[in-house]
Design a protein around this motif. Structure first.
Motif, short mmCIF file in Angstrom:
data_model
loop_
_atom_site.label_atom_id
_atom_site.label_comp_id
_atom_site.label_asym_id
_atom_site.label_seq_id
_atom_site.Cartn_x
_atom_site.Cartn_y
_atom_site.Cartn_z
N ARG A 52 0.83 -1.21 0.00
CA ARG A 52 0.00 0.00 0.00
C ARG A 52 0.86 1.25 0.00
NH1 ARG A 52 -3.96 1.49 4.99
NH2 ARG A 52 -1.92 1.40 6.03
N ARG A 53 1.91 1.27 0.81
CA ARG A 53 2.78 2.45 0.88
C ARG A 53 3.48 2.70 -0.45
NH1 ARG A 53 5.65 5.13 5.15
NH2 ARG A 53 6.09 7.20 4.27
N CYS A 54 3.96 1.64 -1.09
CA CYS A 54 4.60 1.80 -2.40
C CYS A 54 3.61 2.33 -3.43
CB CYS A 54 5.17 0.46 -2.87
SG CYS A 54 6.63 -0.10 -1.97
N ASP A 55 2.40 1.80 -3.39
CA ASP A 55 1.37 2.23 -4.33
C ASP A 55 1.12 3.73 -4.18
OD1 ASP A 55 -0.60 2.07 -6.24
OD2 ASP A 55 -2.12 1.28 -4.89
N GLU A 56 1.01 4.18 -2.94
CA GLU A 56 0.75 5.60 -2.68
C GLU A 56 1.95 6.47 -3.04
OE1 GLU A 56 -2.26 4.81 1.13
OE2 GLU A 56 -0.19 5.42 1.45
N ALA A 57 3.15 6.02 -2.68
CA ALA A 57 4.35 6.84 -2.88
C ALA A 57 4.74 6.95 -4.35
CB ALA A 57 5.51 6.25 -2.07
N PHE A 58 4.56 5.86 -5.11
CA PHE A 58 5.06 5.83 -6.48
C PHE A 58 3.96 5.92 -7.53
CE2 PHE A 58 8.12 2.87 -4.13
CZ PHE A 58 8.97 3.91 -3.77
N GLY A 59 2.70 6.02 -7.08
CA GLY A 59 1.59 6.18 -8.02
C GLY A 59 1.43 5.00 -8.96
N LEU A 60 1.48 3.78 -8.42
CA LEU A 60 1.49 2.60 -9.26
C LEU A 60 0.09 2.16 -9.71
CD1 LEU A 60 4.06 0.45 -7.21
CD2 LEU A 60 4.53 1.98 -9.15
N GLY A 61 -0.91 2.42 -8.91
CA GLY A 61 -2.23 1.90 -9.23
C GLY A 61 -2.30 0.39 -9.12
N VAL A 62 -1.72 -0.16 -8.04
CA VAL A 62 -1.63 -1.61 -7.86
C VAL A 62 -3.03 -2.23 -7.77
CG1 VAL A 62 -0.85 -3.47 -6.35
CG2 VAL A 62 0.60 -1.46 -6.71
N VAL A 63 -3.23 -3.29 -8.52
CA VAL A 63 -4.46 -4.09 -8.42
C VAL A 63 -4.17 -5.28 -7.51
CG1 VAL A 63 -6.19 -5.44 -9.66
CG2 VAL A 63 -5.19 -3.39 -10.73
N TRP A 64 -4.98 -5.43 -6.48
CA TRP A 64 -4.83 -6.54 -5.54
C TRP A 64 -5.79 -7.66 -5.95
CZ3 TRP A 64 -3.10 -5.76 0.03
CH2 TRP A 64 -2.33 -4.58 0.16
N VAL A 65 -5.27 -8.88 -6.10
CA VAL A 65 -6.12 -10.01 -6.45
C VAL A 65 -5.90 -11.14 -5.47
CG1 VAL A 65 -6.14 -9.42 -8.90
CG2 VAL A 65 -4.43 -11.03 -8.05
N GLU A 66 -6.90 -12.00 -5.37
CA GLU A 66 -6.82 -13.23 -4.59
C GLU A 66 -7.37 -14.38 -5.41
OE1 GLU A 66 -7.34 -11.32 -0.10
OE2 GLU A 66 -8.93 -12.59 -0.92
N ALA A 67 -6.97 -15.59 -5.04
CA ALA A 67 -7.43 -16.78 -5.74
C ALA A 67 -8.93 -16.98 -5.53
CB ALA A 67 -6.67 -18.01 -5.23
N ALA A 68 -9.62 -17.26 -6.63
CA ALA A 68 -11.03 -17.65 -6.59
C ALA A 68 -11.10 -19.08 -7.11
CB ALA A 68 -11.88 -16.71 -7.44
N VAL A 69 -11.02 -20.03 -6.19
CA VAL A 69 -10.98 -21.45 -6.55
C VAL A 69 -12.32 -21.88 -7.11
CG1 VAL A 69 -10.69 -23.79 -5.64
CG2 VAL A 69 -9.20 -21.94 -4.83
N GLN A 70 -12.26 -22.64 -8.21
CA GLN A 70 -13.47 -23.10 -8.89
C GLN A 70 -13.80 -24.52 -8.42
OE1 GLN A 70 -14.89 -20.61 -11.23
NE2 GLN A 70 -13.43 -19.64 -9.82
N PHE A 71 -14.56 -24.60 -7.34
CA PHE A 71 -14.92 -25.91 -6.79
C PHE A 71 -15.93 -26.62 -7.69
CE2 PHE A 71 -13.62 -23.64 -2.89
CZ PHE A 71 -12.72 -24.55 -2.38
#
Length: 288
Positions: A52-71
């Motif tokens: 989060r700090r890097c995103d704010e400091a460097f203006g990266l626009g980081v997209v956060w993703v997590e696994a969506a397991v297909q049961f």
């Protein structure tokens, strides 16, 4: 004419963050950039704060993703988009992967594939379905042994090896000049209990932070027979369970803690570089 596309795999480590800010500064005008971080639910809280700090400091626009397991289907893991505030801290994405695929270890090393690679590919392909992008990975010039042999075929590039070569000393010197850094030791790493770590690191981490091993212990008790294999699967080297490591930590004194200091982690240090090691990238269950 469309700009070249570059997907930046942000692991949450210092070198990866250095790469991300360098790419943003030097290529932000010439390339279409996507910065993506995959949260397993077992990342250290300091890692999440650092991203989060890097995103704010460097203006990266980081997209956060997590696994969506297909049961219930022979379909590879997809993605869900989260934020710093909504990102899992209780290991739920990791638990879902274990429920379907079993406990990962040296024989079954699927956690990177299902928790990092597939969710990130799933997201980037949803934005750039043509797959005409390159993938930037934050391995340094002193990590040549981790360069993939199929990098050209898989569109992987190593900016800190080939475009702007730096080594670990260079990266650390740069971070020493910054107003913030990742507040973790290399031994801790983003995932404190990662099964790739040496026994020596596990024993030291158990002495410092035994609570961080509650998750793998619980998973071994809940899902020993999940996924393929013969059942009774455990996480750690030498077919050790979490309880085996805990018992060992109680009888081994610090000067005797085992594990070579050279190449002891097989590529696991401060962060897990999803695209850095030779492995099966995608397991398309529909085609299996």
């Amino acid at each position: 004419m469309r700009k070249p596309r570059l997907f930046v795999s942000f692991s949450g480590g210092r070198s990866s963050a250095y790469m991300a800010q360098w790419i943003k500064r030097t290529m932000g005008e010439t390339h279409d950039l996507l910065f993506v971080f995959a949260n397993t639910g077992q990342e250290h809280e300091e890692t999440l704060k650092f991203v989060r700090r890097c995103d704010e400091a460097f203006g990266l626009g980081v997209v956060w993703v997590e696994a969506a397991v297909q049961f219930g289907a022979r379909v590879s893991t997809k993605h869900r988009v989260v934020t710093f505030e909504t990102a899992s801290r209780n290991g739920l994405p990791f638990e879902h992967v274990i429920q379907k695929y079993g406990i990962p270890n040296q024989k079954f090393p699927h956690c990177t594939r299902e928790l990092k690679l597939n969710p990130m590919y799933s997201y980037v392909d949803s934005v750039w379905p043509e797959r005409d992008y390159q993938i930037a990975v934050g391995l340094r010039v002193d990590e040549q042994r981790r360069r993939r042999k199929d990098a050209d075929f898989t569109r992987i590039v190593y900016p800190l090896m080939d475009w702007h070569p730096i080594d670990k000393e260079d990266a650390n010197a740069w971070w020493e000049q910054q107003p913030f850094t990742l507040n973790l030791t290399e031994r801790q790493g983003n995932c404190v209990w990662c099964w790739k770590k040496s026994d020596r690191k596990h024993l030291l981490n158990l002495a410092d932070d035994p609570e961080s091993y509650e998750f793998p212990d619980r998973m071994e008790k809940l899902y020993p027979d999940a996924g393929a294999g013969n059942g009774g699967r455990v996480f750690f080297r030498g077919n050790r369970s979490t309880q085996d490591l805990i018992a060992l930590s109680q009888i081994v004194i610090p000067d005797e803690r085992m594990g070579s200091r050279d190449d002891e982690d097989g590529g696991c240090s401060e962060s897990c570089e999803a695209f850095g090691e030779q492995q099966l990238d995608l397991f398309d269950e529909e085609a299996a």
